[in-house]
Design a protein around this motif. Structure first.
Motif, PDB file in Angstrom:
ATOM      1  N   PRO A   1       0.704  -1.299  -0.141  1.00  0.00           N
ATOM      2  CA  PRO A   1       0.106   0.000  -0.136  1.00  0.00           C
ATOM      3  C   PRO A   1       0.706   1.299   0.107  1.00  0.00           C
ATOM      4  O   PRO A   1       0.273   2.257  -0.437  1.00  0.00           O
ATOM      5  N   ASN A   2       2.113   1.163   0.437  1.00  0.00           N
ATOM      6  CA  ASN A   2       2.989   2.359   0.554  1.00  0.00           C
ATOM      7  C   ASN A   2       4.364   1.632  -0.086  1.00  0.00           C
ATOM      8  O   ASN A   2       4.627   0.705   0.381  1.00  0.00           O
ATOM      9  N   SER A   3       4.868   2.531  -1.101  1.00  0.00           N
ATOM     10  CA  SER A   3       6.274   1.903  -1.694  1.00  0.00           C
ATOM     11  C   SER A   3       6.997   2.882  -2.286  1.00  0.00           C
ATOM     12  O   SER A   3       6.650   3.895  -2.704  1.00  0.00           O
ATOM     13  N   HIS A   4       8.277   2.579  -1.710  1.00  0.00           N
ATOM     14  CA  HIS A   4       9.257   3.720  -2.106  1.00  0.00           C
ATOM     15  C   HIS A   4       9.527   3.703  -3.705  1.00  0.00           C
ATOM     16  O   HIS A   4       9.460   4.766  -4.046  1.00  0.00           O
ATOM     17  N   TYR A   5       9.450   2.708  -4.341  1.00  0.00           N
ATOM     18  CA  TYR A   5       9.662   2.775  -5.755  1.00  0.00           C
ATOM     19  C   TYR A   5       8.409   3.280  -6.408  1.00  0.00           C
ATOM     20  O   TYR A   5       8.555   4.002  -7.571  1.00  0.00           O
ATOM     21  N   SER A   6       7.265   3.116  -5.930  1.00  0.00           N
ATOM     22  CA  SER A   6       6.002   3.865  -6.342  1.00  0.00           C
ATOM     23  C   SER A   6       6.025   5.251  -6.159  1.00  0.00           C
ATOM     24  O   SER A   6       5.428   6.092  -6.792  1.00  0.00           O
ATOM     25  N   GLU A   7       6.651   5.780  -5.207  1.00  0.00           N
ATOM     26  CA  GLU A   7       6.511   7.374  -4.662  1.00  0.00           C
ATOM     27  C   GLU A   7       7.765   7.862  -5.506  1.00  0.00           C
ATOM     28  O   GLU A   7       7.861   9.211  -5.923  1.00  0.00           O
TER      29      GLU A   7
ATOM     30  N   ASN B   1       6.968  -0.599 -12.029  1.00  0.00           N
ATOM     31  CA  ASN B   1       8.153  -0.259 -11.770  1.00  0.00           C
ATOM     32  C   ASN B   1       8.859  -0.906 -10.349  1.00  0.00           C
ATOM     33  O   ASN B   1       9.908  -0.614  -9.927  1.00  0.00           O
ATOM     34  N   CYS B   2       8.132  -1.694  -9.801  1.00  0.00           N
ATOM     35  CA  CYS B   2       8.557  -2.329  -8.409  1.00  0.00           C
ATOM     36  C   CYS B   2       9.154  -3.761  -8.448  1.00  0.00           C
ATOM     37  O   CYS B   2       8.929  -4.411  -8.115  1.00  0.00           O
ATOM     38  N   PHE B   3      10.412  -3.533  -9.315  1.00  0.00           N
ATOM     39  CA  PHE B   3      11.107  -4.870  -9.668  1.00  0.00           C
ATOM     40  C   PHE B   3      11.806  -5.294  -8.483  1.00  0.00           C
ATOM     41  O   PHE B   3      11.912  -6.426  -8.161  1.00  0.00           O
ATOM     42  N   PHE B   4      12.237  -4.106  -7.671  1.00  0.00           N
ATOM     43  CA  PHE B   4      12.924  -4.663  -6.566  1.00  0.00           C
ATOM     44  C   PHE B   4      11.998  -5.281  -5.693  1.00  0.00           C
ATOM     45  O   PHE B   4      12.229  -6.450  -4.885  1.00  0.00           O
ATOM     46  N   THR B   5      10.888  -4.664  -5.498  1.00  0.00           N
ATOM     47  CA  THR B   5       9.841  -5.514  -4.521  1.00  0.00           C
ATOM     48  C   THR B   5       9.631  -6.913  -4.910  1.00  0.00           C
ATOM     49  O   THR B   5       9.412  -7.818  -3.962  1.00  0.00           O
ATOM     50  N   ALA B   6       9.441  -7.048  -6.221  1.00  0.00           N
ATOM     51  CA  ALA B   6       8.922  -8.319  -6.891  1.00  0.00           C
ATOM     52  C   ALA B   6      10.341  -9.334  -6.373  1.00  0.00           C
ATOM     53  O   ALA B   6      10.080 -10.561  -6.032  1.00  0.00           O
ATOM     54  N   GLY B   7      11.463  -8.975  -6.618  1.00  0.00           N
ATOM     55  CA  GLY B   7      12.677  -9.867  -6.059  1.00  0.00           C
ATOM     56  C   GLY B   7      12.786  -9.834  -4.982  1.00  0.00           C
ATOM     57  O   GLY B   7      13.092 -11.250  -4.366  1.00  0.00           O
TER      58      GLY B   7
END
Length: 391
Positions: free
Chosen positions: A91-97, A108-114
């Motif tokens: 719900p809150n994401s550095h990469y989405s911000e 663009n949240c590739f790091f989160t997926a990894g």
């Protein structure tokens, strides 16, 4: 919380963590994605798989799933939660911000997926993104997936000498107390909160910070650089892309720090000259996990020479690859040194200019009265330290 070592590493779970802002993380990711379509480059896959072995390493150190979820927030990446056996969301994401700069919005949240691949040992894909209008980022879990460890060698950590003396006409003495600055920085809230009502972001100095995996940033940088070279991109053009990310980092992060209330309360009373501000900013840098910076020479408006002991790029390179013959290989530090000179000598950050994209383009990204840097020594090439000469 990280454990700051005398070598300049900020260790969590045995892995060095480096502070970087949303501008650097976004621009570096965008640079990696520029290789999409080039021979031997698979940037979207790389941006995920570079994270997975690091999470698995933490699990080997005894981290539980809940530990990893909490650390995701503590390190400033946002809030991570499981909805059902195959669905996770942030719900809150550095990469989405993070800013997209000149890109169109995309997943663009590739790091989160990894990161989730490391937790679940399965392939993970982002299926909905806040940048595309969804209220939260959503990830689905698929088939089991293995990952290879790319940390193949022991890091060449070296003892760090004391600071250089500044007692002659070229190297002006400074009134800055580096130890006092470092002690003050350690008291700042450089962490995200994992409580249910918190967002897991580190909002400070006008930017969003992360305590990122140094090995992750090194892996995506160097693998993409090598892939670009194999695809025929000239050396200097490929390097310039990654150096530019370091310049963005300096402009927004260094600049934000040097305009902050904390800076003016703690640091400015020690400073009499612009060069004192450079000494003070180096003291801050020495808390970021980037290694230990030492100013070797400082001639106002003319020359700045920096040595970096245990630089995270040099150490990281040697953890993944055999020594290189290339001495201009520490891209972030090259950009950071250029940015530091520009902030104090090309513009005057003491005048508190607006740190906007338009100001950057008009004043920080042109050739008038510009500074250049050469890296003369590199840990990646077997030297004891990295060394940068700014003129």
């Amino acid at each position: 919380m990280s454990q700051m070592t005398m070598s300049g590493q900020n260790l969590i779970g045995g892995l060095n963590r480096v502070f970087h802002c949303n501008y650097y993380n976004a621009f570096l990711q965008m640079t990696v994605l520029l290789s999409d379509g080039m021979t031997e480059c698979a940037p979207k896959q790389l941006l995920k798989t570079a994270a997975t072995p690091l999470v698995k390493y933490l699990k080997q150190q005894g981290y539980s799933e809940q530990d990893l979820i909490k650390e995701f927030s503590t390190c400033g990446f946002g809030k991570l939660r499981q909805i059902d056996p195959i669905t996770w969301e942030t719900p809150n994401s550095h990469y989405s911000e993070a800013s997209c700069f000149q890109e169109k919005p995309r997943h663009n949240c590739f790091f989160t997926a990894g990161y989730l691949q490391g937790i679940t040992n399965r392939r993970v894909e982002e299926i909905a993104c806040q940048l595309l209008g969804n209220p939260v980022d959503i990830f689905n879990v698929f088939e089991p997936q293995s990952s290879d460890n790319y940390l193949l060698y022991e890091p060449p950590i070296t003892p760090v000498p004391g600071r250089f003396a500044f007692e002659n006409a070229q190297n002006f003495a400074t009134t800055v107390d580096e130890d006092k600055i470092i002690a003050a920085v350690k008291k700042l809230p450089f962490y995200g909160k994992a409580d249910p009502n918190d967002n897991g972001l580190i909002d400070i100095f006008g930017v969003l910070l992360t305590q990122h995996f140094a090995d992750y940033l090194n892996r995506i940088s160097y693998e993409t650089y090598f892939g670009m070279r194999r695809a025929g991109i000239p050396e200097m053009e490929a390097k310039a892309l990654f150096i530019q990310a370091g310049i963005y980092c300096a402009f927004f992060t260094y600049g934000g720090i040097m305009k902050s209330e904390e800076w003016y309360n703690t640091v400015v009373p020690m400073c009499q000259t612009r060069e004192d501000w450079i000494h003070a900013m180096v003291a801050i840098i020495n808390t970021l996990g980037w290694g230990i910076w030492r100013i070797e020479r400082l001639e106002p408006l003319k020359k700045l020479i920096i040595r970096v002991y245990n630089s995270y790029e040099g150490i990281g390179y040697r953890r993944m690859y055999p020594p290189t013959t290339d001495k201009n290989i520490s891209f972030l530090a090259i950009g950071g040194c250029i940015g530091l000179a520009r902030l104090l000598w090309k513009i005057d950050i003491r005048e508190k200019p607006p740190l906007t994209w338009d100001f950057y383009l008009a004043n920080f990204n042109n050739d008038d009265n510009d500074y250049q840097v050469t890296q003369t020594h590199a840990i990646a090439a077997g030297d004891e330290y990295d060394r940068f000469v700014v003129t």
